[in-house]
Design a protein around this motif. Structure first.
Motif, mmCIF file in Angstrom:
data_model
loop_
_atom_site.group_PDB
_atom_site.id
_atom_site.type_symbol
_atom_site.label_atom_id
_atom_site.label_comp_id
_atom_site.label_asym_id
_atom_site.label_seq_id
_atom_site.Cartn_x
_atom_site.Cartn_y
_atom_site.Cartn_z
ATOM 1 N N LYS A 21 0.835 -1.207 0.000
ATOM 2 C CA LYS A 21 0.000 0.000 0.000
ATOM 3 C C LYS A 21 0.872 1.261 0.000
ATOM 4 C CE LYS A 21 -3.826 2.111 2.511
ATOM 5 N NZ LYS A 21 -4.750 1.977 3.646
ATOM 6 N N TYR A 22 1.906 1.270 0.821
ATOM 7 C CA TYR A 22 2.825 2.406 0.870
ATOM 8 C C TYR A 22 3.526 2.581 -0.478
ATOM 9 C CZ TYR A 22 6.796 5.314 2.185
ATOM 10 O OH TYR A 22 7.733 6.314 2.239
ATOM 11 N N ILE A 23 3.976 1.473 -1.052
ATOM 12 C CA ILE A 23 4.708 1.514 -2.323
ATOM 13 C C ILE A 23 3.830 2.066 -3.443
ATOM 14 C CG2 ILE A 23 5.796 0.068 -4.101
ATOM 15 C CD1 ILE A 23 6.746 -1.736 -1.744
ATOM 16 N N THR A 24 2.570 1.643 -3.480
ATOM 17 C CA THR A 24 1.678 2.117 -4.538
ATOM 18 C C THR A 24 1.498 3.628 -4.456
ATOM 19 O OG1 THR A 24 -0.312 1.659 -3.217
ATOM 20 C CG2 THR A 24 0.424 -0.063 -4.731
ATOM 21 N N LYS A 25 1.368 4.140 -3.257
ATOM 22 C CA LYS A 25 1.223 5.589 -3.088
ATOM 23 C C LYS A 25 2.518 6.318 -3.415
ATOM 24 C CE LYS A 25 -2.471 5.450 0.299
ATOM 25 N NZ LYS A 25 -2.871 5.731 1.681
ATOM 26 N N LYS A 26 3.624 5.788 -2.924
ATOM 27 C CA LYS A 26 4.934 6.438 -3.104
ATOM 28 C C LYS A 26 5.356 6.477 -4.573
ATOM 29 C CE LYS A 26 9.003 7.851 -1.448
ATOM 30 N NZ LYS A 26 9.206 9.037 -0.678
ATOM 31 N N LEU A 27 5.146 5.368 -5.288
ATOM 32 C CA LEU A 27 5.600 5.284 -6.677
ATOM 33 C C LEU A 27 4.496 5.562 -7.701
ATOM 34 C CD1 LEU A 27 7.931 2.139 -6.470
ATOM 35 C CD2 LEU A 27 8.558 4.554 -6.296
ATOM 36 N N GLY A 28 3.273 5.716 -7.230
ATOM 37 C CA GLY A 28 2.161 5.990 -8.137
ATOM 38 C C GLY A 28 1.822 4.804 -9.024
ATOM 39 N N LEU A 29 1.913 3.616 -8.476
ATOM 40 C CA LEU A 29 1.625 2.389 -9.223
ATOM 41 C C LEU A 29 0.335 1.765 -8.729
ATOM 42 C CD1 LEU A 29 5.205 0.858 -9.024
ATOM 43 C CD2 LEU A 29 4.183 2.020 -10.994
#
Length: 117
Positions: A20-28
């Protein structure tokens, strides 16, 4: 997913960040991140089994220790470290383990297979 994003996903998993954090951080998209991780698991399992065959785990590093080891060790020394190998032995079947995702990516990269995902 291109290798730049894969590297970003792996690096964030290596510092214990959630999908969840990664999707927000990288816009994926979540599905894209999960698909990349699933591909890493499928491609790396045979190499992991070969790498740890016949070895016994002597350590069980904490998440804090894993973050510190990952920051400290370069790619060449990562799979020579006994604590890292012990962690792999204990957690290789946990397909939700963030550090294992990072280690799987690094293993595939060292085998020059990360671009063939």
């Amino acid at each position: 997913m291109n290798s730049k994003y894969e590297e970003g996903v792996a690096n964030l998993r290596g510092i214990n960040k959630s999908v969840k954090y990664i999707t927000k951080k990288l816009g994926l998209k979540k599905d894209a991140v999960e698909q990349v991780i699933a591909t890493w698991i499928l491609k790396s399992d045979p190499y992991i089994d070969e790498m740890i065959s016949g070895k016994k785990s002597e350590f069980n590093p904490t998440p804090f220790e894993m973050v510190e080891l990952i920051k400290k060790l370069d790619d060449a020394d990562l799979f020579k470290n006994e604590k890292i190998l012990s962690y792999i032995m204990l957690h290789r079947t946990d397909h939700h383990d963030r550090f294992m995702d990072y280690l799987r990516f690094k293993l595939l990269k060292s085998k020059n297979l990360h671009n063939k995902i």
